[in-house]
Design an enzyme around this catalytic site. Structure first.
Site, PDB file in Angstrom:
ATOM      1  N   HIS A 137       0.838  -1.199   0.000  1.00 27.93           N
ATOM      2  CA  HIS A 137       0.000   0.000   0.000  1.00 27.93           C
ATOM      3  C   HIS A 137       0.865   1.238   0.000  1.00 27.93           C
ATOM      4  O   HIS A 137       0.502   2.270   0.538  1.00 27.93           O
ATOM      5  CB  HIS A 137      -0.893   0.050   1.225  1.00 27.93           C
ATOM      6  CG  HIS A 137      -1.719  -1.167   1.391  1.00 27.93           C
ATOM      7  ND1 HIS A 137      -1.304  -2.234   2.131  1.00 27.93           N
ATOM      8  CD2 HIS A 137      -2.928  -1.472   0.891  1.00 27.93           C
ATOM      9  CE1 HIS A 137      -2.232  -3.164   2.080  1.00 27.93           C
ATOM     10  NE2 HIS A 137      -3.222  -2.746   1.340  1.00 27.93           N
ATOM     11  N   GLY A 169      -6.169  11.408   4.771  1.00 28.70           N
ATOM     12  CA  GLY A 169      -6.925  12.626   4.461  1.00 28.70           C
ATOM     13  C   GLY A 169      -8.172  12.306   3.654  1.00 28.70           C
ATOM     14  O   GLY A 169      -9.284  12.754   3.979  1.00 28.70           O
ATOM     15  N   GLY A 202      -3.620  10.183  12.392  1.00 29.95           N
ATOM     16  CA  GLY A 202      -4.887  10.059  13.120  1.00 29.95           C
ATOM     17  C   GLY A 202      -4.948  11.025  14.295  1.00 29.95           C
ATOM     18  O   GLY A 202      -6.008  11.586  14.610  1.00 29.95           O
TER      19      GLY A 202
HETATM   20  P1  ADP Z   1      -5.443   2.834   7.468  1.00 30.02           P
HETATM   21  O1  ADP Z   1      -4.324   2.531   8.422  1.00 30.02           O
HETATM   22  O2  ADP Z   1      -6.430   1.715   7.349  1.00 30.02           O
HETATM   23  O3  ADP Z   1      -4.934   3.330   6.138  1.00 30.02           O
HETATM   24  P2  ADP Z   1      -6.016   5.574   8.107  1.00 30.02           P
HETATM   25  O4  ADP Z   1      -4.798   5.905   7.321  1.00 30.02           O
HETATM   26  O5  ADP Z   1      -7.255   6.273   7.709  1.00 30.02           O
HETATM   27  O6  ADP Z   1      -6.276   4.018   8.138  1.00 30.02           O
HETATM   28  O7  ADP Z   1      -5.767   5.916   9.631  1.00 30.02           O
HETATM   29  C1  ADP Z   1      -4.532   5.738  10.232  1.00 30.02           C
HETATM   30  C2  ADP Z   1      -4.658   6.236  11.652  1.00 30.02           C
HETATM   31  O8  ADP Z   1      -5.544   5.406  12.387  1.00 30.02           O
HETATM   32  C3  ADP Z   1      -3.363   6.221  12.413  1.00 30.02           C
HETATM   33  O9  ADP Z   1      -2.641   7.400  12.196  1.00 30.02           O
HETATM   34  C4  ADP Z   1      -3.808   6.072  13.851  1.00 30.02           C
HETATM   35  O10 ADP Z   1      -3.995   7.330  14.466  1.00 30.02           O
HETATM   36  C5  ADP Z   1      -5.158   5.419  13.739  1.00 30.02           C
HETATM   37  N1  ADP Z   1      -5.124   4.035  14.212  1.00 30.02           N
HETATM   38  C6  ADP Z   1      -4.703   2.948  13.561  1.00 30.02           C
HETATM   39  N2  ADP Z   1      -4.851   1.858  14.325  1.00 30.02           N
HETATM   40  C7  ADP Z   1      -5.384   2.269  15.495  1.00 30.02           C
HETATM   41  C8  ADP Z   1      -5.784   1.629  16.715  1.00 30.02           C
HETATM   42  N3  ADP Z   1      -5.670   0.309  16.857  1.00 30.02           N
HETATM   43  N4  ADP Z   1      -6.322   2.395  17.693  1.00 30.02           N
HETATM   44  C9  ADP Z   1      -6.444   3.728  17.543  1.00 30.02           C
HETATM   45  N5  ADP Z   1      -6.087   4.377  16.431  1.00 30.02           N
HETATM   46  C10 ADP Z   1      -5.559   3.676  15.430  1.00 30.02           C
END
Ligand code: ADP
Ligand code: MG
Length: 575
Positions: free
Chosen positions: A219, A402, A554
């Site tokens: 990814h 984003g 996040g």
């Molecule tokens: P993905 O990882 O599926 O691509 P996003 O990029 O939208 O999802 O979100 C990433 C964010 O999600 C991270 O920066 C973090 O803050 C949050 N995150 C990921 N895993 C967890 C978790 N287990 N608990 C809390 N927040 C999490």
């Protein structure tokens, strides 16, 4: 970067429609969901295998659906997990009474969303099981195999599961076969150039002249290390040595071998590389069984490749060799169900649930207006920060944060505005819409958090103290679902300090807008602090030390959301 598309926002939808139009003889759309199912499925009394994940990996996942392979695939936006609701609809559609096996690569976002769907299906009496694919040697050390990411090994695990289901195994048997395939599968990849998301101008990571990334994810997650760029023989050596050094216990000498192109690598280069791989495997006493060279699990237009071995015993070999016919893969003679496809009840224009306008039944109360305005402001703030959040996520993740937040919050605003009520019900329906539209880890987590806030606020007009209690309980829900603690470099690192200071401030001064302003700096500092942390949750946790030095996306978005809500609260107070 030039791409043939109409609008990045409708890319997934248009891609599925075109795909089904092309391959209707193999499969059809799952009505009302972003997924496809094999023509003629579900077969009564036969176990179904549902695979899936984000888009951007073709032929994974939709290209692997057909007789002898997966029965269905559910997909999210580019690199984002499908929502729990989408997985649920596809799982239900595929149940032929003998249960459904869910199989997909091990990513936090997918696990959250598929698990939520599994729980719902089980509560409804369906038998649903899960086998995660964890083949990426680079993503966790030996001994911690179950924490690894799933990459091109997906292909073998899905093939074995599909073949076991096709020969009539019950759900126990299909699950066991898939687990065995995963336990015997190992992958390792290298990248020469990163991939670029549709609609963006820059790749998710760049590789310096004269260097290559070793052990990157599919990814756009950067590699676990950077190496000097080597000729094909040197690359083959890294791949073969790493995979063989990690061979499972009791590995025999026979292995299915796949050299997978990641999206913009020519087949000719892959053959040059395979010549070296084949020689090295032979020298190490490994007998390649029916090698595959080509694009099986891609990463948009990433340049590079991965090597996957699935060590075989007689049973795995039988399932590996069994006939199958899908848009991207064929082996042996397989009859497709006659007259399927084009004429099947394809509902290409099935409406997305989140976008369905809800009849306005009553008015928003005072707190309902504030909640809706908070969501509107949050949506505006996220739109303004979309690129920056994407950049932060690209540093150690997949760059979609984003885009996911913007999609989710727009849907939340629409749901909030669609009916009346107090802040509680407004947030409850906004949360459901958020997770439906955002996808990814943060879609499931933010969605659950917003819904939990709504549920604990209830139907009444909340006081400042009630709001604090709701934040406390929603934080607990978030931590229960995601398992993150403060210091793990997640959204919790912005939210937790905010909630603690809010609690203190509400005690001293029951004006919610004031208490909120007093708590915001704690969230802001929390975001800054994440730059020094090593990620322990989610996709970026696979990078270890390389995740240090960047703020967590996040946490950054959480601060924006909290600040926007504070503006709505202060504005509501103005006479
Ligand atoms: P993905 O990882 O599926 O691509 P996003 O990029 O939208 O999802 O979100 C990433 C964010 O999600 C991270 O920066 C973090 O803050 C949050 N995150 C990921 N895993 C967890 C978790 N287990 N608990 C809390 N927040 C999490
Ligand atoms: Mg991401």
């Amino acid at each position: 970067m030039k791409r043939m598309l109409n609008d990045p926002a409708t890319f997934r939808e248009e891609m599925i429609e075109g795909f089904v139009a092309a391959y209707g003889r193999y499969l059809r759309r799952v009505p009302g969901a972003s997924g496809v199912m094999a023509a003629g499925s579900p077969v009564r009394g036969k176990v179904s295998v549902l695979i899936g994940g984000g888009s951007g990996h073709y032929p994974a996942f939709c290209g692997m659906v057909g007789p002898g392979f997966a029965d269905g695939a559910v997909i999210g936006d580019i690199f984002a997990s499908p929502s729990g609701e989408q997985v649920y609809r596809c799982t239900k559609a595929l149940d032929g009474g003998a249960g459904v096996l869910l199989s997909y690569g091990n990513y936090a976002g997918d696990v959250l969303n598929f698990d939520a769907a599994q729980e719902r299906c089980r509560a409804g009496g369906m038998d649903v099981r899960t086998v995660l694919v964890t083949d990426d040697v680079a993503s966790s050390p030996k001994g911690k195999e179950s924490e690894r990411r799933g990459v091109a090994g997906d292909f073998y695990v899905f093939k074995v599961a599909g073949a076991a289901a096709a020969r009539g195994d019950d759900l126990d048997g299909v699950e066991e076969a898939a687990r065995k395939a995963n336990a015997g599968t190992r992958s390792m990849g290298i990248a020469l150039a990163g991939c670029t998301l549709p609609g963006q101008s820059e790749p998710l990571f760049t590789v310096e002249e004269g260097r290559m990334e070793v052990g990157m994810g599919v990814h756009g997650e950067p590699g676990v290390r950077s190496s000097e760029f080597l000729p094909a023989s040197g690359i083959a050596e890294i791949l073969v040595e790493t995979v063989l050094a990690d061979a499972p216990e009791n590995a025999g000498s026979r292995a299915a071998v796949m050299l997978n192109g990641l999206g913009s690598t020519t087949y000719e280069e892959l053959f040059v590389l395979f010549r070296e791989v084949n020689r090295l495997l032979g020298e190490s006493g490994v007998e390649p069984h029916e090698p595959l060279v080509g694009e099986l699990v891609t990463s948009l237009d990433m340049a590079g490749c991965s090597l996957t071995l699935m060590w075989l015993d007689d049973e795995l070999q039988e399932l590996h060799d069994a006939p199958a016919a899908t848009p991207a893969f064929a082996r042996g003679g397989v009859d497709l169900p006659g007259g399927a496809g084009g004429e099947a009840p394809v509902s290409a224009a099935a409406p997305a649930v989140a976008g369905t306008p809800v009849a306005v039944t009553d008015e928003l109360t005072e707190s309902g207006v504030v909640a809706r305005d908070a969501l509107v402001r949050a949506s505006e703030a996220l739109e303004a920060a979309e690129e920056e959040l994407g950049r932060l996520d690209a540093a150690a993740g997949d760059g979609d944060h984003g885009a996911g937040m913007v999609r989710g919050m727009r849907a939340a605003v629409e749901a909030a505005s669609g009916a009346g009520g107090a802040a509680g019900p407004v947030l409850a329906r906004a949360g459901a819409a958020f997770s439906e539209s955002a996808g990814g880890a943060s879609g499931a987590l933010y969605g659950a958090w917003i819904s939990a806030l709504g549920q604990s606020l209830g139907d009444g007009e909340p006081e400042a103290e009630d709001v604090y209690r709701a934040f406390e309980s929603a934080l607990e829900t978030l931590q229960r679902i995601g398992g993150a603690e403060p210091g793990d470099k997640t959204m919790i690192d912005a939210l937790d300090p905010f909630v603690r200071v809010l609690g203190e401030a509400v005690k001293d001064n029951p004006s919610l807008p004031d208490a909120w302003q007093a708590a915001l700096p704690a969230a802001e500092k929390g975001v800054e602090d994440t730059a020094g942390m090593v990620s322990r949750r989610g996709r970026s946790s696979k990078l270890g030390e390389r995740s240090r030095g960047h703020k967590d996306p996040g946490a950054a978005s959480m601060y924006l959301v909290l600040r926007a809500a504070g503006e709505a609260l202060s504005e509501a107070r103005q006479p």
